[in-house]
Design a protein around this motif. Structure first.
Motif, PDB file in Angstrom:
ATOM      1  N   LEU A 141      21.962  17.583  60.462  1.00 33.52           N
ATOM      2  CA  LEU A 141      21.744  18.947  59.964  1.00 33.52           C
ATOM      3  C   LEU A 141      22.401  19.088  58.587  1.00 33.52           C
ATOM      4  CD1 LEU A 141      20.347  21.340  61.336  1.00 33.52           C
ATOM      5  CD2 LEU A 141      22.590  22.188  61.997  1.00 33.52           C
ATOM      6  N   LYS A 142      21.637  19.602  57.631  1.00 30.93           N
ATOM      7  CA  LYS A 142      22.145  19.685  56.267  1.00 30.93           C
ATOM      8  C   LYS A 142      22.953  20.965  56.082  1.00 30.93           C
ATOM      9  CE  LYS A 142      20.326  19.069  51.567  1.00 30.93           C
ATOM     10  NZ  LYS A 142      21.535  19.501  50.983  1.00 30.93           N
ATOM     11  N   ASN A 143      24.088  20.856  55.432  1.00 30.99           N
ATOM     12  CA  ASN A 143      24.915  22.019  55.121  1.00 30.99           C
ATOM     13  C   ASN A 143      24.234  22.830  54.014  1.00 30.99           C
ATOM     14  OD1 ASN A 143      26.886  23.824  54.302  1.00 30.99           O
ATOM     15  ND2 ASN A 143      28.561  22.340  54.449  1.00 30.99           N
ATOM     16  N   PRO A 144      23.777  24.066  54.330  1.00 31.05           N
ATOM     17  CA  PRO A 144      23.040  24.847  53.333  1.00 31.05           C
ATOM     18  C   PRO A 144      23.959  25.477  52.287  1.00 31.05           C
ATOM     19  CG  PRO A 144      23.238  26.100  55.365  1.00 31.05           C
ATOM     20  CD  PRO A 144      23.905  24.778  55.613  1.00 31.05           C
ATOM     21  N   VAL A 145      25.266  25.447  52.530  1.00 29.45           N
ATOM     22  CA  VAL A 145      26.210  26.067  51.597  1.00 29.45           C
ATOM     23  C   VAL A 145      26.810  24.983  50.705  1.00 29.45           C
ATOM     24  CG1 VAL A 145      28.338  27.427  51.404  1.00 29.45           C
ATOM     25  CG2 VAL A 145      26.717  27.913  53.237  1.00 29.45           C
ATOM     26  N   ALA A 146      26.501  25.046  49.410  1.00 27.34           N
ATOM     27  CA  ALA A 146      26.988  24.034  48.484  1.00 27.34           C
ATOM     28  C   ALA A 146      28.508  24.093  48.392  1.00 27.34           C
ATOM     29  CB  ALA A 146      26.376  24.263  47.106  1.00 27.34           C
ATOM     30  N   VAL A 147      29.113  22.919  48.196  1.00 21.79           N
ATOM     31  CA  VAL A 147      30.567  22.891  48.010  1.00 21.79           C
ATOM     32  C   VAL A 147      30.860  23.438  46.622  1.00 21.79           C
ATOM     33  CG1 VAL A 147      32.615  21.424  47.905  1.00 21.79           C
ATOM     34  CG2 VAL A 147      30.771  20.852  49.477  1.00 21.79           C
ATOM     35  N   SER A 148      31.556  24.560  46.570  1.00 22.32           N
ATOM     36  CA  SER A 148      31.916  25.165  45.291  1.00 22.32           C
ATOM     37  C   SER A 148      33.284  25.814  45.475  1.00 22.32           C
ATOM     38  CB  SER A 148      30.894  26.239  44.916  1.00 22.32           C
ATOM     39  OG  SER A 148      30.970  27.296  45.866  1.00 22.32           O
ATOM     40  N   LYS A 149      33.888  26.200  44.368  1.00 14.23           N
ATOM     41  CA  LYS A 149      35.184  26.881  44.455  1.00 14.23           C
ATOM     42  C   LYS A 149      35.074  28.090  45.371  1.00 14.23           C
ATOM     43  CE  LYS A 149      38.267  26.395  40.548  1.00 14.23           C
ATOM     44  NZ  LYS A 149      38.469  26.763  39.157  1.00 14.23           N
ATOM     45  N   GLU A 150      33.950  28.834  45.198  1.00 14.52           N
ATOM     46  CA  GLU A 150      33.772  30.078  45.962  1.00 14.52           C
ATOM     47  C   GLU A 150      33.631  29.798  47.462  1.00 14.52           C
ATOM     48  OE1 GLU A 150      31.831  29.418  43.177  1.00 14.52           O
ATOM     49  OE2 GLU A 150      33.137  30.648  41.920  1.00 14.52           O
ATOM     50  N   SER A 151      32.760  28.823  47.814  1.00 15.96           N
ATOM     51  CA  SER A 151      32.537  28.599  49.246  1.00 15.96           C
ATOM     52  C   SER A 151      33.792  28.049  49.915  1.00 15.96           C
ATOM     53  CB  SER A 151      31.315  27.714  49.496  1.00 15.96           C
ATOM     54  OG  SER A 151      31.579  26.366  49.250  1.00 15.96           O
ATOM     55  N   VAL A 152      34.547  27.219  49.179  1.00 16.73           N
ATOM     56  CA  VAL A 152      35.783  26.687  49.757  1.00 16.73           C
ATOM     57  C   VAL A 152      36.791  27.831  49.945  1.00 16.73           C
ATOM     58  CG1 VAL A 152      37.771  25.174  49.336  1.00 16.73           C
ATOM     59  CG2 VAL A 152      35.451  24.324  48.947  1.00 16.73           C
ATOM     60  N   ALA A 153      36.820  28.772  48.964  1.00 16.47           N
ATOM     61  CA  ALA A 153      37.725  29.918  49.079  1.00 16.47           C
ATOM     62  C   ALA A 153      37.304  30.816  50.247  1.00 16.47           C
ATOM     63  CB  ALA A 153      37.758  30.710  47.776  1.00 16.47           C
ATOM     64  N   ASP A 154      35.987  31.030  50.412  1.00 11.72           N
ATOM     65  CA  ASP A 154      35.506  31.822  51.555  1.00 11.72           C
ATOM     66  C   ASP A 154      35.918  31.156  52.861  1.00 11.72           C
ATOM     67  OD1 ASP A 154      34.283  33.573  49.861  1.00 11.72           O
ATOM     68  OD2 ASP A 154      32.229  32.845  50.216  1.00 11.72           O
ATOM     69  N   GLY A 155      35.714  29.842  52.906  1.00  9.72           N
ATOM     70  CA  GLY A 155      36.060  29.078  54.104  1.00  9.72           C
ATOM     71  C   GLY A 155      37.544  29.180  54.392  1.00  9.72           C
ATOM     72  N   LYS A 156      38.348  29.147  53.339  1.00  9.76           N
ATOM     73  CA  LYS A 156      39.798  29.218  53.529  1.00  9.76           C
ATOM     74  C   LYS A 156      40.207  30.570  54.114  1.00  9.76           C
ATOM     75  CE  LYS A 156      44.210  28.491  51.318  1.00  9.76           C
ATOM     76  NZ  LYS A 156      44.965  28.167  50.116  1.00  9.76           N
ATOM     77  N   ASP A 157      39.573  31.647  53.628  1.00  7.09           N
ATOM     78  CA  ASP A 157      39.861  32.986  54.165  1.00  7.09           C
ATOM     79  C   ASP A 157      39.568  33.053  55.656  1.00  7.09           C
ATOM     80  OD1 ASP A 157      40.692  34.001  51.789  1.00  7.09           O
ATOM     81  OD2 ASP A 157      38.848  35.103  51.336  1.00  7.09           O
ATOM     82  N   LEU A 158      38.359  32.571  56.016  1.00 12.31           N
ATOM     83  CA  LEU A 158      37.969  32.606  57.424  1.00 12.31           C
ATOM     84  C   LEU A 158      38.898  31.724  58.252  1.00 12.31           C
ATOM     85  CD1 LEU A 158      34.090  32.442  57.001  1.00 12.31           C
ATOM     86  CD2 LEU A 158      35.371  34.326  58.040  1.00 12.31           C
ATOM     87  N   TYR A 159      39.243  30.564  57.700  1.00 13.69           N
ATOM     88  CA  TYR A 159      40.133  29.628  58.392  1.00 13.69           C
ATOM     89  C   TYR A 159      41.490  30.286  58.667  1.00 13.69           C
ATOM     90  CZ  TYR A 159      42.790  25.457  59.546  1.00 13.69           C
ATOM     91  OH  TYR A 159      43.577  24.540  60.207  1.00 13.69           O
ATOM     92  N   SER A 160      42.042  30.970  57.638  1.00  8.83           N
ATOM     93  CA  SER A 160      43.361  31.594  57.797  1.00  8.83           C
ATOM     94  C   SER A 160      43.313  32.659  58.879  1.00  8.83           C
ATOM     95  CB  SER A 160      43.807  32.248  56.492  1.00  8.83           C
ATOM     96  OG  SER A 160      43.795  31.305  55.462  1.00  8.83           O
ATOM     97  N   LYS A 161      42.190  33.353  58.940  1.00 10.47           N
ATOM     98  CA  LYS A 161      42.059  34.445  59.904  1.00 10.47           C
ATOM     99  C   LYS A 161      41.835  33.935  61.329  1.00 10.47           C
ATOM    100  CE  LYS A 161      39.515  38.743  60.371  1.00 10.47           C
ATOM    101  NZ  LYS A 161      38.145  39.217  60.194  1.00 10.47           N
ATOM    102  N   HIS A 162      40.977  32.925  61.475  1.00  9.90           N
ATOM    103  CA  HIS A 162      40.536  32.547  62.828  1.00  9.90           C
ATOM    104  C   HIS A 162      41.070  31.212  63.347  1.00  9.90           C
ATOM    105  CE1 HIS A 162      37.598  35.802  62.917  1.00  9.90           C
ATOM    106  NE2 HIS A 162      37.208  35.441  61.710  1.00  9.90           N
ATOM    107  N   CYS A 163      41.526  30.342  62.497  1.00 10.67           N
ATOM    108  CA  CYS A 163      41.778  28.959  62.938  1.00 10.67           C
ATOM    109  C   CYS A 163      43.228  28.501  62.795  1.00 10.67           C
ATOM    110  CB  CYS A 163      40.904  27.981  62.160  1.00 10.67           C
ATOM    111  SG  CYS A 163      39.266  28.609  61.759  1.00 10.67           S
TER     112      CYS A 163
END
Ligand code: HEC
Length: 139
Positions: free
Chosen positions: A42-64
């Motif tokens: 399955l292809k990751n539809p979200v390109a690796v970018s500063k923004e997506s990594v920052a979004d991921g980090k926010d969600l990670y801090s909150k949930h993981c």
């Protein structure tokens, strides 16, 4: 006499089935992930970018982070209270998995690992978390 033997046999066969079933269920929670083949490619539809990594980090801090730890080493404060290992995202073995496989694990959960398709309902949010997890240094 014969019927008693038969009853005993029926009971022990029944017990054997219950025992094997519970062992199978335990293996399902404690053992390897059962990832459907389609997720591997399955292809990751979200390109690796500063923004997506920052979004991921926010969600990670909150949930993981509470379980997986700030650096994804599996050493969050909640990890100590679980009877399961939270894994270490910085190992080669973990990082060798495809984005799709990690996406499946985050979405569906297993055992003490919650299924995040509910709390992070946007697919792209979970893909962004995958991008963030990819930034954990590989040992
Ligand atoms: C309540 C604690 C807890 C929380 C919160 C949690 N996890 Fe987990 N996670 C676990 C446990 C325990 C496992 C190991 C499950 C198993 O193998 O039975 C796991 C396993 C995983 C795995 C698979 C690891 C491997 O070695 O393949 C991934 C990926 C993962 N978690 C990502 C996340 C992400 C991303 C979040 C947040 C969106 C998150 N987890 C939130 C406890 C947690």
């Amino acid at each position: 006499m014969k019927s008693l033997q038969f009853k005993l046999m029926t009971v022990s066969v029944g017990m054997f089935f219950i025992f094997s079933l519970s062992t199978m269920l335990q293996a399902q929670t404690a053992g390897a992930w059962n990832i459907p083949a389609k997720y591997k490619t399955l292809k990751n539809p979200v390109a690796v970018s500063k923004e997506s990594v920052a979004d991921g980090k926010d969600l990670y801090s909150k949930h993981c982070k509470s379980c997986h730890g700030t650096k994804g080493l599996g050493d969050g404060p909640k990890a100590a209270t679980l009877d399961a290992s939270c894994s270490d995202f910085s190992t080669k073995k973990f990082q060798a998995q495809t984005d799709g496989e990690i996406f499946f694990q985050i979405s569906e959960g297993k055992g003490k690992m919650p299924a995040f398709k509910k709390n992070v309902p946007e697919d792209n949010g979970r893909w962004a978390v995958v991008n963030y997890i990819r930034t954990q240094a590989v040992k």
